[in-house]
Design a protein around this motif. Sequence first.
Motif, PDB file in Angstrom:
ATOM      1  N   SER A   1      -3.475   4.139   3.767  1.00 54.90           N
ATOM      2  CA  SER A   1      -3.870   2.841   4.342  1.00 54.90           C
ATOM      3  C   SER A   1      -3.316   2.662   5.744  1.00 54.90           C
TER       4      SER A   1
ATOM      5  N   VAL B   1       0.820  -1.212   0.000  1.00 53.97           N
ATOM      6  CA  VAL B   1       0.000   0.000   0.000  1.00 53.97           C
ATOM      7  C   VAL B   1       0.854   1.263   0.000  1.00 53.97           C
TER       8      VAL B   1
ATOM      9  N   SER C   1      -7.933   0.794   3.454  1.00 48.98           N
ATOM     10  CA  SER C   1      -7.403   1.839   2.571  1.00 48.98           C
ATOM     11  C   SER C   1      -8.520   2.777   2.154  1.00 48.98           C
TER      12      SER C   1
END
Length: 413
Positions: free
Chosen positions: A348, A206, A386
């Motif tokens: 995230s 992420v 996220s």
Amino acid sequence: MARIVMKFGGTSMAGIERIRHVAERVKREADAGNEVAVVVSAMAGETDRLVQFCREASSLYDPREYDVVVSSGEQVSSGLLAIMLQSMGVDARSWLGWQLPIRTSEAHASARIYGIDKNILAEAISGGQVAVIPGFQGIADDGRVSTLGRGGSDTSAVAIAAAMDADRCDIYTDVDGVYTTDPRIVPRARKLSKVTYEEMLELASVGAKVLQTRSVGLAMKHKVPVQVLSSFEDRPGTLICGEEEFEEGEMEEQLITGIAHDKNEAKVTLTSVADKPGSVAAIFSPLAEANINVDMIVQNFARETGNTDVTFTVPKADLARALDVLEQAKGKIGYKEISSDTNICKVSVVGVGMRSHAGVASTMFQTLADRGINIMAITTSEIKVSVLIEEDYTELAVRVLHTAYGLDAEDAA
Ligand code: ADP
Ligand code: ASP
Ligand code: MG
């Protein structure tokens, strides 16, 4: 005596003086009787410069030729390090990806390593030679040079460590370990002494670019202990290892291990897509065929029209190709309009503690709402939440979330 892979990133290799410093570190390990393979990145900024040349030449460049261009940065730095080591009296030799060879898939520009011939390497290092290997590159089945995607030298290093059955893979970089979030954005970030493979995999995927995601996946699969260390200072870094390596009570008590953000995605929206079986497949199949990864997906159904708007994200670097592919498939998909936005960011929060605690997502949404930050899309996994927000709010969002989850360093002002 240990068998180690040392990987040095772009900042560590930026210029002759820094390469001298790297060579001194490598020499120290070799002099201590260790078997050493070194993986290097291109000098800082070099790969960006080469990518830019390709973009200027054509926005729809041929990935095979892109690989020819961008793999050159590591060729230069590996040769220079070998020269520097030799000048210090160390027996060193560079081996390019095609020479070992490091065999990869044909997905040029984001190729996957599927085999490394270890004969040359094993012979070199067991004979006391330091092997210097350019990261990021390999040779594809089509016989052409390939590259592994940005940040790919980490993956080269771990793959070599796995192939050589190395005792560890040391990733030397410009920070002294893995932090609760990017320490360049949040000065109150805390350094983690140990992180599980699983959490690091999620954090990297992420946007915590300290390690390329695939390098963590490979390390997890082959159980390669990875250390993230500073190139510039001698101090303990962060160990990335399996949960079984954690002592009783040593696992972070924290609900959230870290926060990451990713500004490398672009948002694409297709309006008025028919709400019928096959519509979504018609959008995503041609993208998959073009090797374009789709990340977040949101579908909004409009009752009045019976149609849906489909919004999703793709890597910014692939946006031009994605739009091209979707334009060509317009007849088959049957959408009305296509629009895109690059002014977005994905933020995230990650932590294994999420499995057993409720309320992580709601804390995130409320914290962002309190700051007036709008959420455009949401995705979750077992250990991650996220959100997609406007790019301008990135730093603010990461900072307030870091505080909200109690991650700020205690000694911070
Ligand atoms: P290299 O050139 O050595 O591969 P990178 O720039 O790829 O280095 O990765 C190191 C950078 O990762 C750091 O400078 C830091 O800004 C960034 N980073 C992002 N998230 C984190 C994190 N959670 N912990 C440490 N560094 C992070
Ligand atoms: N030089 C490549 C890049 O900048 C690979 C790497 O440094 O890991 O993406
Ligand atoms: Mg990197």
